[in-house]
Design an enzyme around this catalytic site. Structure first.
Site, PDB file in Angstrom:
ATOM      1  N   GLU A  64       0.822  -1.216   0.000  1.00 44.90           N
ATOM      2  CA  GLU A  64       0.000   0.000   0.000  1.00 44.90           C
ATOM      3  C   GLU A  64       0.852   1.260   0.000  1.00 44.90           C
ATOM      4  O   GLU A  64       0.515   2.244  -0.663  1.00 44.90           O
ATOM      5  CB  GLU A  64      -0.932   0.021   1.211  1.00 44.90           C
ATOM      6  CG  GLU A  64      -2.048  -1.017   1.158  1.00 44.90           C
ATOM      7  CD  GLU A  64      -1.635  -2.390   1.649  1.00 44.90           C
ATOM      8  OE1 GLU A  64      -0.471  -2.550   2.091  1.00 44.90           O
ATOM      9  OE2 GLU A  64      -2.466  -3.316   1.595  1.00 44.90           O
ATOM     10  N   HIS A 133      -9.895  -4.813  10.743  1.00 41.78           N
ATOM     11  CA  HIS A 133     -10.617  -4.609   9.478  1.00 41.78           C
ATOM     12  C   HIS A 133     -11.895  -3.797   9.650  1.00 41.78           C
ATOM     13  O   HIS A 133     -12.818  -3.915   8.850  1.00 41.78           O
ATOM     14  CB  HIS A 133     -11.004  -5.959   8.851  1.00 41.78           C
ATOM     15  CG  HIS A 133      -9.870  -6.724   8.245  1.00 41.78           C
ATOM     16  ND1 HIS A 133      -8.923  -7.375   8.991  1.00 41.78           N
ATOM     17  CD2 HIS A 133      -9.518  -6.947   6.951  1.00 41.78           C
ATOM     18  CE1 HIS A 133      -8.053  -7.975   8.188  1.00 41.78           C
ATOM     19  NE2 HIS A 133      -8.389  -7.724   6.949  1.00 41.78           N
TER      20      HIS A 133
HETATM   21  C1  LIG Z   1      -1.692  -4.428   4.824  1.00 39.82           C
HETATM   22  C2  LIG Z   1      -2.703  -5.373   4.275  1.00 39.82           C
HETATM   23  N1  LIG Z   1      -3.025  -5.301   2.976  1.00 39.82           N
HETATM   24  C3  LIG Z   1      -3.942  -6.143   2.451  1.00 39.82           C
HETATM   25  C4  LIG Z   1      -4.554  -7.068   3.234  1.00 39.82           C
HETATM   26  C5  LIG Z   1      -5.626  -7.995   2.660  1.00 39.82           C
HETATM   27  N2  LIG Z   1      -5.147  -9.355   2.632  1.00 39.82           N
HETATM   28  C6  LIG Z   1      -5.378 -10.222   3.621  1.00 39.82           C
HETATM   29  S1  LIG Z   1      -4.618 -11.671   3.385  1.00 39.82           S
HETATM   30  C7  LIG Z   1      -3.983 -11.170   1.910  1.00 39.82           C
HETATM   31  C8  LIG Z   1      -3.126 -12.075   1.105  1.00 39.82           C
HETATM   32  C9  LIG Z   1      -1.973 -12.531   1.876  1.00 39.82           C
HETATM   33  O1  LIG Z   1      -1.210 -13.374   1.109  1.00 39.82           O
HETATM   34  P1  LIG Z   1       0.016 -14.142   1.730  1.00 39.82           P
HETATM   35  O2  LIG Z   1       0.832 -13.199   2.535  1.00 39.82           O
HETATM   36  O3  LIG Z   1       0.685 -14.851   0.630  1.00 39.82           O
HETATM   37  O4  LIG Z   1      -0.637 -15.149   2.751  1.00 39.82           O
HETATM   38  P2  LIG Z   1      -1.649 -16.345   2.406  1.00 39.82           P
HETATM   39  O5  LIG Z   1      -3.010 -15.761   2.454  1.00 39.82           O
HETATM   40  O6  LIG Z   1      -1.311 -16.882   1.079  1.00 39.82           O
HETATM   41  O7  LIG Z   1      -1.447 -17.322   3.505  1.00 39.82           O
HETATM   42  C10 LIG Z   1      -4.369  -9.877   1.638  1.00 39.82           C
HETATM   43  C11 LIG Z   1      -4.026  -9.132   0.433  1.00 39.82           C
HETATM   44  C12 LIG Z   1      -4.202  -7.096   4.599  1.00 39.82           C
HETATM   45  N3  LIG Z   1      -4.782  -7.947   5.452  1.00 39.82           N
HETATM   46  N4  LIG Z   1      -3.269  -6.262   5.088  1.00 39.82           N
END
Ligand SMILES: Cc1ncc(C[n+]2csc(CCOP(=O)(O)OP(=O)(O)O)c2C)c(N)n1
Ligand SMILES: [Mg+2]
Lengths: 329, 325
Positions: A64, A133
């Protein structure tokens, strides 16, 4: 006017505005997580990627701070940029770019550099998502000179305000509410824009002025309908934009009713509700028949437990009972 | 110690690891079922398919060691010792949950088990874990800290800033990236041109290793080496566990729009629990009967957890303002 047209969702009203403006203005680039092929976590960009492709719809990784800075920089250099934080909570990752760079640039450059950037994010509590959230800190941005702050409550307002925001010299914080995305309302098929700084009278009334924003507008309208049956006539006003603010709509109403309440999903301390009461104290002191009232979320991080979160956030019942007490004083 | 003896020693751990992985798996499947039946509020990200990572790492930690986890953290919590019933009660919003029902899936805290939280903010746990390791070093507590995160987090500034600090200060920390190839629907290869997380360690001057995240003993070996090094003052390690989630990003996401069925099926064939069972049977360390017994015990554990959580009280509405400070 708002009663005519098709009934569509708050989400789709936003998509329509984006599509129309992206067609009209080829300089618009839209940056964010999941806004491309996926069509947005909230479906808030559904269908746009098909039309505008990877070039103008830029999906990013989880970054972000970088994405927001890139959007602001692009805007400074001659594009018009939208950056979607998805959850407003994630704008916190990027807040230095918003507050230090976007907000200051016009003034510090003596008006030579504008940043026509729209920062989009959805705030508020929905489905017990928990503290990370659910934040509702739209008021913070109103306390930052140089940022315009839009908080639409209906599909009609989303579309009309989005279109204005995408023609504004910016920067604009366009703050939707997650809970409202699936709500429906009438939206005209023909083009319309809603100017910033023009409040909407949600319902006219004579006994008490109630100022509400975003999701609280709907709850307050329900409370207003309950009170009507008891013979209490509430005038409900949704300012729609916090900066610029339609002060006249607020003060004229208070002068008419002599009573004021402000309903806010943010906690009361230094809130927009507090600002409304300050305006009343400064400009309508002699008209007030009773002390004005803030009806806000309790000052706690959003708890996960539904029992606790329901206690935290103003409900129709709480709004109605506090207004009742205010009018009977 | 010769290779063969080392291998024998590891194999002796496998039945225990099998059981622990099964606990994580059956917990998540129970959560999925409850969630789909609208019994649980909020929203949840399940760890199904990634169990070898949490178990292989956490089994090498001491109770007083700390871990910091993510939005996909139920498995980490249980692997670190948080009882399933306490974790489930939290997901149910009950007072007996590890956060008294205030936290839910993405805000579970159980410091009494060295579990410093799941997290709703991607990237955030990496600096926090680094801070935990700084404190451990300053207090000379002998604790080791693990920061878990996904592939999605490594493109955030938090990763860069924190890993750099952990390295330059030689902190007792293991950075464990669970690279499941996707962040929500975003394939890692769409988010970055350098899809090797381990190779990024070079940028900060710490060791970076890749492991087969579906092989619990491989994870165990890499984690043990890193944890031993950290505990003896040898500084941090970045471990990239190659893994996969069989389920959607969160409950409600079918997880099929951006991945092929075939890809999911291929990964399921490489299931860490099935693999462990196969090795146990082949090495004669357990027979079918034994594995069935273990499974029955874990099934019972989850049933007990449901009974416990379901019958636990909701918080009192009047307690909403407790614990703000
Ligand atoms: C700062 C932030 N940006 C966006 C999100 C929304 N979000 C939650 S989980 C996720 C994906 C995370 O991917 P990864 O780190 O690969 O973990 P996985 O879900 O694959 O275990 C996103 C974009 C968030 N929670 N926090
Ligand atoms: Mg991932």
């Amino acid at each position: 006017m708002a009663e005519q047209g098709r009934v569509i969702t708050y989400t789709d009203a936003g998509v329509e505005a984006l599509r129309e403006e992206m067609r009209r203005d080829p300089s618009i680039v839209y940056i964010g997580q999941g806004i491309g092929p996926r069509g947005g976590n909230f479906r808030q960009s559904r269908g746009l990627w098909k039309e505008f492709g990877d070039e103008r719809l830029r999906d990013t990784g989880i970054c972000e701070l970088g994405a927001t800075g890139v959007a602001i920089g692009a805007a400074m250099a001659g594009s018009r940029a939208i950056v979607d934080e998805v959850f407003l909570d994630f704008a916190l990752e990027a807040i230095t770019q918003i507050v230090q760079q976007a907000a200051n640039i016009c003034y510090m450059s003596n008006g030579k550099i504008k940043a026509p950037v729209l920062v989009r994010g959805a705030m508020g509590a929905v489905r017990n998502a928990g503290a990370h959230h659910s934040h509702t800190f739209y008021n913070w941005f109103a306390n930052t000179p140089g940022l315009k702050v839009v908080v639409p409550a209906t599909p009609y307002d989303v579309k009309g305000l989005f279109k204005t925001a995408l023609r504004d010299p910016g920067p604009v914080m366009f703050i939707e509410h997650k809970f409202l995305y699936n709500t429906k309302g009438a939206v005209p098929t023909e083009e319309y824009l809603i100017p910033f700084g023009e409040a909407r009278i949600v319902r006219p009334g004579s006994d008490v002025t109630i100022i509400a924003t975003s999701r609280m507008v709907e709850l307050t309208a329900k409370a207003g309908a309950l009170l009507e049956k008891e013979g209490i006539s509430a005038e409900i006003i949704d300012p729609r934009t916090i900066v610029p603010l339609d002060r006249a709509a607020i003060t004229n109403s208070i002068k008419k009713t002599g009573r004021l309440a402000a309903i806010d999903e943010s906690p009361s301390t230094c809130s927009f509700a507090a600002e409304v009461l300050a305006i009343a104290a400064e400009e309508c002191f002699d008209s007030l028949k009773t002390p004005p009232k803030r009806i806000c979320s309790l000052p706690v991080p959003n708890p996960f437990s539904p029992v606790l979160e329901n206690q935290m956030i103003p409900s129709v019942e709480r709004i109605a009972s506090e207004i009742r007490a205010l009018v009977k004083k | 110690m010769t290779e063969a003896i080392a291998e024998q020693k590891d194999l002796a751990l496998l039945l225990d690891y099998y059981r622990r992985m099964l606990e994580l798996r059956l917990f998540e499947l129970k959560v999925q079922e409850l969630y789909r039946n609208a019994r649980l509020p909020g929203f949840v990200h399940l760890y199904v398919g990634e169990e070898a990572s949490g178990v292989g790492v956490c089994a090498n930690l001491k109770p007083e060691d700390l871990i910091f986890s993510t939005h996909r953290g139920h498995g980490h919590a249980i692997a670190k010792g948080v009882p399933a019933k306490v974790a489930l009660a939290e997901l149910w919003g009950k007072t007996t949950g590890c956060s008294g029902g205030r936290g839910g899936s993405m805000h579970m805290y159980a410091p009494e088990y060295g579990f410093m939280g799941t997290n709703g903010i991607v990237g955030a746990p990496i600096p926090l874990a680094t801070g935990g390791a700084l404190s451990a070093k300053l207090r000379k507590s002998g604790q080791v800290v693990v920061g878990f995160f996904g592939d999605g987090a490594v493109n955030s500034g938090s990763f860069h800033e924190a890993v750099n600090m952990g390295s330059v200060w030689d902190l007792p920390i293991i950075y464990v990236c669970e690279n499941n190839l996707y962040a929500t629907e975003m394939a890692f290869s769409r988010a970055t041109k350098n899809t090797s997380v381990a190779s990024r360690a070079a940028a900060y001057g710490l060791p970076g290793v890749v492991v087969d995240g579906q092989d619990v003993l491989a994870v165990h070996r890499a984690a043990k080496e890193a944890i031993d090094r950290a505990r003896s003052g040898g500084g941090p390690t970045l471990i990239e566990c190659k893994t996969y989630r069989y389920v959607g990003h969160h409950e409600g996401d079918p997880g099929t729009d951006y991945r092929t069925k075939d890809e999911v099926e291929q990964w399921k064939k490489n299931d860490p629990i099935k693999r462990a069972a196969k090795v146990l049977l082949e090495a004669g360390l357990a027979d079918e009967k034994k594995l069935k017994e273990v499974e029955a015990e874990v099934v019972q554990l989850m049933e007990d957890a449901v009974t416990f959580a379901e019958n636990s009280p909701e918080p009192l509405a009047s307690s909403v303002t407790d614990h703000v400070f």
